[in-house]
Structures are given as structure tokens and as C-alpha cells.
Design a protein around this motif. Structure first.
Motif, PDB file in Angstrom:
ATOM      1  N   GLY A 153       0.803  -1.225   0.000  1.00 60.09           N
ATOM      2  CA  GLY A 153       0.000   0.000   0.000  1.00 60.09           C
ATOM      3  C   GLY A 153       0.825   1.259   0.000  1.00 60.09           C
ATOM      4  N   LEU A 154       2.145   1.118  -0.201  1.00 63.09           N
ATOM      5  CA  LEU A 154       3.036   2.277  -0.219  1.00 63.09           C
ATOM      6  C   LEU A 154       3.162   2.876  -1.616  1.00 63.09           C
ATOM      7  N   GLU A 155       2.705   2.159  -2.626  1.00 66.13           N
ATOM      8  CA  GLU A 155       2.625   2.661  -3.999  1.00 66.13           C
ATOM      9  C   GLU A 155       1.194   2.481  -4.475  1.00 66.13           C
ATOM     10  N   THR A 156       0.637   3.487  -5.117  1.00 68.49           N
ATOM     11  CA  THR A 156      -0.717   3.359  -5.651  1.00 68.49           C
ATOM     12  C   THR A 156      -0.718   2.410  -6.847  1.00 68.49           C
ATOM     13  N   ILE A 157      -1.832   1.737  -7.035  1.00 73.05           N
ATOM     14  CA  ILE A 157      -1.997   0.804  -8.149  1.00 73.05           C
ATOM     15  C   ILE A 157      -2.680   1.543  -9.287  1.00 73.05           C
ATOM     16  N   THR A 158      -2.038   1.551 -10.461  1.00 74.34           N
ATOM     17  CA  THR A 158      -2.612   2.249 -11.608  1.00 74.34           C
ATOM     18  C   THR A 158      -3.831   1.498 -12.138  1.00 74.34           C
ATOM     19  N   SER A 159      -3.699   0.180 -12.256  1.00 73.61           N
ATOM     20  CA  SER A 159      -4.831  -0.647 -12.693  1.00 73.61           C
ATOM     21  C   SER A 159      -4.601  -2.071 -12.236  1.00 73.61           C
ATOM     22  N   GLY A 160      -5.660  -2.874 -12.302  1.00 78.88           N
ATOM     23  CA  GLY A 160      -5.591  -4.247 -11.832  1.00 78.88           C
ATOM     24  C   GLY A 160      -6.205  -4.382 -10.454  1.00 78.88           C
ATOM     25  N   GLU A 161      -6.173  -5.603  -9.940  1.00 81.16           N
ATOM     26  CA  GLU A 161      -6.837  -5.887  -8.662  1.00 81.16           C
ATOM     27  C   GLU A 161      -5.895  -6.653  -7.749  1.00 81.16           C
ATOM     28  N   LEU A 162      -5.852  -6.242  -6.481  1.00 83.75           N
ATOM     29  CA  LEU A 162      -5.042  -6.893  -5.461  1.00 83.75           C
ATOM     30  C   LEU A 162      -5.946  -7.377  -4.335  1.00 83.75           C
ATOM     31  N   ARG A 163      -5.829  -8.659  -4.019  1.00 86.13           N
ATOM     32  CA  ARG A 163      -6.600  -9.242  -2.913  1.00 86.13           C
ATOM     33  C   ARG A 163      -5.649  -9.800  -1.858  1.00 86.13           C
ATOM     34  N   ILE A 164      -5.962  -9.539  -0.596  1.00 88.46           N
ATOM     35  CA  ILE A 164      -5.310 -10.204   0.524  1.00 88.46           C
ATOM     36  C   ILE A 164      -6.410 -10.955   1.262  1.00 88.46           C
ATOM     37  N   GLY A 165      -6.323 -12.273   1.222  1.00 89.38           N
ATOM     38  CA  GLY A 165      -7.453 -13.070   1.706  1.00 89.38           C
ATOM     39  C   GLY A 165      -8.626 -12.877   0.765  1.00 89.38           C
ATOM     40  N   ASP A 166      -9.787 -12.575   1.295  1.00 92.34           N
ATOM     41  CA  ASP A 166     -10.985 -12.368   0.478  1.00 92.34           C
ATOM     42  C   ASP A 166     -11.261 -10.892   0.199  1.00 92.34           C
ATOM     43  N   ARG A 167     -10.357  -9.995   0.651  1.00 92.25           N
ATOM     44  CA  ARG A 167     -10.592  -8.560   0.512  1.00 92.25           C
ATOM     45  C   ARG A 167      -9.859  -7.978  -0.673  1.00 92.25           C
ATOM     46  N   ILE A 168     -10.529  -7.135  -1.441  1.00 94.03           N
ATOM     47  CA  ILE A 168      -9.844  -6.296  -2.416  1.00 94.03           C
ATOM     48  C   ILE A 168      -9.268  -5.111  -1.648  1.00 94.03           C
ATOM     49  N   VAL A 169      -7.941  -4.905  -1.752  1.00 91.63           N
ATOM     50  CA  VAL A 169      -7.289  -3.907  -0.900  1.00 91.63           C
ATOM     51  C   VAL A 169      -6.658  -2.770  -1.702  1.00 91.63           C
ATOM     52  N   ASN A 170      -7.034  -2.621  -2.966  1.00 88.36           N
ATOM     53  CA  ASN A 170      -6.442  -1.550  -3.793  1.00 88.36           C
ATOM     54  C   ASN A 170      -6.433  -0.201  -3.094  1.00 88.36           C
ATOM     55  N   ASP A 171      -7.545   0.129  -2.427  1.00 83.32           N
ATOM     56  CA  ASP A 171      -7.679   1.450  -1.823  1.00 83.32           C
ATOM     57  C   ASP A 171      -7.659   1.401  -0.297  1.00 83.32           C
ATOM     58  N   VAL A 172      -7.202   0.273   0.256  1.00 81.83           N
ATOM     59  CA  VAL A 172      -7.128   0.136   1.713  1.00 81.83           C
ATOM     60  C   VAL A 172      -5.792   0.707   2.194  1.00 81.83           C
ATOM     61  N   ALA A 173      -5.811   1.475   3.263  1.00 83.72           N
ATOM     62  CA  ALA A 173      -4.591   2.075   3.809  1.00 83.72           C
ATOM     63  C   ALA A 173      -3.626   0.991   4.275  1.00 83.72           C
ATOM     64  N   PRO A 174      -2.319   1.242   4.200  1.00 88.25           N
ATOM     65  CA  PRO A 174      -1.333   0.227   4.608  1.00 88.25           C
ATOM     66  C   PRO A 174      -1.580  -0.330   6.005  1.00 88.25           C
ATOM     67  N   LYS A 175      -1.947   0.536   6.948  1.00 87.68           N
ATOM     68  CA  LYS A 175      -2.133   0.087   8.333  1.00 87.68           C
ATOM     69  C   LYS A 175      -3.325  -0.843   8.501  1.00 87.68           C
ATOM     70  N   ASP A 176      -4.216  -0.837   7.514  1.00 86.94           N
ATOM     71  CA  ASP A 176      -5.414  -1.675   7.613  1.00 86.94           C
ATOM     72  C   ASP A 176      -5.331  -2.931   6.749  1.00 86.94           C
ATOM     73  N   ARG A 177      -4.171  -3.214   6.168  1.00 85.05           N
ATOM     74  CA  ARG A 177      -4.038  -4.389   5.295  1.00 85.05           C
ATOM     75  C   ARG A 177      -3.604  -5.644   6.050  1.00 85.05           C
ATOM     76  N   ASP A 178      -3.283  -5.506   7.334  1.00 86.79           N
ATOM     77  CA  ASP A 178      -2.826  -6.628   8.162  1.00 86.79           C
ATOM     78  C   ASP A 178      -1.570  -7.263   7.581  1.00 86.79           C
ATOM     79  N   ILE A 179      -0.593  -6.403   7.257  1.00 86.42           N
ATOM     80  CA  ILE A 179       0.696  -6.873   6.766  1.00 86.42           C
ATOM     81  C   ILE A 179       1.787  -6.277   7.658  1.00 86.42           C
ATOM     82  N   ALA A 180       2.955  -6.895   7.633  1.00 92.82           N
ATOM     83  CA  ALA A 180       4.120  -6.345   8.330  1.00 92.82           C
ATOM     84  C   ALA A 180       5.281  -6.371   7.360  1.00 92.82           C
ATOM     85  N   MET A 181       6.077  -5.304   7.364  1.00 95.26           N
ATOM     86  CA  MET A 181       7.141  -5.164   6.376  1.00 95.26           C
ATOM     87  C   MET A 181       8.488  -5.000   7.057  1.00 95.26           C
ATOM     88  N   VAL A 182       9.487  -5.698   6.518  1.00 94.48           N
ATOM     89  CA  VAL A 182      10.867  -5.570   6.982  1.00 94.48           C
ATOM     90  C   VAL A 182      11.662  -4.950   5.841  1.00 94.48           C
TER      91      VAL A 182
END
Length: 366
Positions: free
Chosen positions: A52-81
Motif C-alpha cells: 500500500g506504499l505505492e498506488t496501483i494504476t490498474s488491476g486488482e489486489l486481494r489479501i485473503g478475500d478482501r480487495i485492498v487496492n484502496d485500503v490504507a497500509p495500516k489496515d491491510r494486516d501486513i508487516a514489512m521488513v
């Protein structure tokens, strides 16, 4: 844990540069998938789109059953190193590990429990009262991993986490990450430019170049059956030897004419024979891994080459050779090696040959 699905993801910057083009694949629930490629290939951009640190120009991203294209990074339930440890220098290891949970308002006893669990898993218990300045590079990287672990996210994203470590620490930390993944069974997406890291860590590997996916497969499938010249030469150390020339007929047999009076017999398996025969009178590129060339006695079908340099590296040695205008590398046991300037003869394993169209770069195997 969660499955991650990318469907025709595309990233185009305001100046028109295409960073990622038509990325489509799944990361299985609990899988460790590696994105690998040279600098500028789009691997970190793709990871940042998932984060979620780069906007998606087109296409679809799902994490689990959720489409997260427009979901804020903090709400995607991910952790980054990240490549840089990004630890707070004024906080102890324990405070660094628990800071993310503290921001989310987790109860103090839960923070302590998770911090202690992560510290035990990463062998950081004796370091909890230290500050980052008192840690080695490997210890700091383990703290950065632990800070992600305490979150217990659905997906871990790791962006070149070992690139700041020396060779010995990279090897040991790589083993720790593989061990952690086996223990946790969490979905992990790992970005690296180092093909050794990719081959040793990934259950599957996505090879990228110039923003486009070149091939997706298991490490050994990529090594043994590369889809094109880029994958063939990018994966493997030393890289695959390439010979090029005109395909000629010798009775019922085929050969690659590399130079005047220099020919390499071709023995493609039945499924490939007619495809290779279609290049008679045309140029073809043939690949052989360094371990698929052998020193041989002079004889029919054996190439003659000049030894340019000899590189003994302990348990093996590499011969750098010149042959008909092609540069070759031969992998050998470190015993009874020829010297620079010697003339040697080479045999090969024809069943391990790779055939590529020189214009498109595609493998004739399909």
C-alpha cells in the motif's frame, strides 16, 4: 495467514514510465514466494504496491478475500521488513519490538507476552535491555524481523532485508528466515536481487525484468527449464554458458557451427529434434551450465578451448575458457587443474543442453 492474489497489476508513473506491467499470480496461504531480478526490474515497486506504499494504476489486489487496492497500509494486516533496520535508537530492543503493538493500544501484558515469544524465537532474550547502538548488524536485523513477528500479521513483506549484512551474516540470517517460515507457516513475500537467496529461500520464485514477469516456478524448475535467455543467464552462479552459431546437418545428425572448423554436436531429445531442425541454415543459441561441460581427450565432437584463467575457490574450481569466439566457464573438482594458456578439449552432456531463439530469446522447449 492469507492468500494474496494479483490480477493484472500495473504501475505507471506520471512521466509515463511503466514500473510494473500486467503482474498476475497467486501467493498461496503459508507460502514463501521470492521476487527476484536486477535493479530496476520492478520487484520492490511490486512489493510496495502490495504493502500500500505505492498506488496501483490498474488491476486488482486481494489479501485473503478482501480487495485492498484502496485500503490504507495500516489496515491491510501486513508487516514489512526493510533493507534498513529503521530501529528507534533511543529505545531498547524490547521497546522496539513492542512499539507497533503499543501504538495500536494493545494491553501491556499482551505486548510483553508477544515480545518475549518473538525474542525467544529469534534468540534475542539476552539483548532485550540493549539499545540498537550496542548490537551487531545481524542482531539489528533480527530485531527488525522480531518487530514484524510480534504483529502476527496475515502477510510478511521483506524488502532485501539482508543486503546490509556481510556474506557470513547473510548466510546465517537466511537460514534463520527459512527456519522461521517453517515454524510459523505464515505467508511471506521476499524481494531480493541475489539469485542465491532466491534459490535457497523461495518455495517458488517470480523472475522479473523491466517490469514484466519472465517466469514463475520452483527454484530447480527455473534452473533446469528456463523459459528464456534472461532467466537462463540470471539464475545460476556462475551463469550459463552460451554458444551461438549456425545449425548444420551432418547426415542424420545436427551440429552448431560456432566458427570455421569448430562445431558442437547437437543431440536434442525427440520432442525437440524437429524444432531444432527448423533452424538448419539459421542462427541458434545453445546453453550449457558450467557443470555440464567436462574435460575430455581429443576426439570427434569435443571442442578445443584455451584456458584463460583458473579460479580455485576451495571445494571447486572454475576454468575460464575461450572457444571459437565464445567465453565459457567450466566447473571442476580442485584437483589436477590445467594452467592458464593450456589447450584443453571439452565434452558435454547433450541431454542437458538448452536451445534458444537468438532473436526472441525464448527457449525452444516452450
Amino acid at each position: 495467514m492469507a492468500k494474496v492474489t494479483l490480477d493484472r497489476l500495473r504501475k505507471v508513473y506520471p512521466n509515463g514510465y511503466v514500473g510494473v506491467d500486467d503482474a498476475t499470480f497467486d501467493i498461496g496461504d503459508g507460502e514463501l514466494l521470492v521476487l527476484v531480478g536486477p535493479s530496476g526490474c520492478g520487484k520492490s515497486t511490486l512489493l510496495r504496491m502490495i504493502a500500500g506504499l505505492e498506488t496501483i494504476t490498474s488491476g486488482e489486489l486481494r489479501i485473503g478475500d478482501r480487495i485492498v487496492n484502496d485500503v490504507a497500509p495500516k489496515d491491510r494486516d501486513i508487516a514489512m521488513v526493510f533493507q534498513s533496520y529503521a530501529l528507534y535508537p533511543h529505545m531498547t530492543v524490547a521497546e522496539n519490538l513492542g512499539f507497533g503493538l503499543k501504538l495500536r493500544g494493545a494491553p501491556k501484558d499482551e505486548i510483553n507476552r508477544r515480545v518475549n515469544e518473538s525474542a525467544q524465537m529469534l534468540e534475542l532474550e539476552s539483548l532485550l535491555d540493549r539499545k540498537p547502538a550496542a548490537l551487531s548488524g545481524g542482531q539489528r536485523q533480527r530485531v527488525a524481523l522480531g518487530r514484524a513477528l510480534v504483529r502476527q500479521p496475515q502477510v510478511f513483506l521483506l524488502d532485501e532485508p539482508l543486503s546490509n549484512l556481510d556474506a557470513k551474516l547473510r548466510a546465517s540470517t537466511r537460514v534463520e528466515i527459512a527456519r522461521l517460515h517453517r515454524k510459523l507457516g505464515t505467508t511471506m513475500i521476499y524481494v531480493t536481487h541475489d539469485q542465491v537467496e532466491a534459490m535457497t529461500l523461495g518455495q517458488r520464485i517470480v523472475v522479473l525484468d523491466k517490469g514484466r514477469i519472465q517466469q514463475i516456478d520452483t527454484p530447480m524448475a527455473l534452473y533446469n527449464r528456463p523459459a528464456n535467455l534472461f532467466v537462463a543467464t540470471f539464475l545460476g552462479s556462475p551463469k550459463m554458458n552460451l554458444l551461438w552459431g549456425e545449425v548444420v546437418e551432418r547426415g542424420d545428425d545436427l551440429a552448431l557451427r560456432i566458427a570455421e572448423n569448430v562445431e558442437l554436436p547437437l543431440h536434442p531429445e525427440p520432442g525437440l529434434r524437429e524444432r531444432v531442425r527448423g533452424y538448419v541454415g539459421k542462427q541458434l543459441t545453445v546453453g550449457l551450465r558450467p557443470e555440464d561441460l567436462t574435460l575430455a581427450a581429443p576426439g570427434p565432437g569435443h571442442l578445443q578451448a584455451k584456458v584463460e584463467t583458473v579460479e580455485p575457490v576451495g571445494n571447486e574450481a572454475f576454468l575460464n575458457l575461450g572457444c571459437g569466439g565464445c567465453e565459457l566457464i567450466l566447473r571442476l573438482p580442485p584437483r589436477s587443474l590445467p594452467a592458464a594458456g593450456d589447450i584443453v578439449h571439452l565434452g558435454h552432456h547433450p541431454e542437458h543442453m538448452h536451445y534458444f531463439d537468438p532473436e526472441s530469446g525464448r527457449s525452444l522447449r516452450g
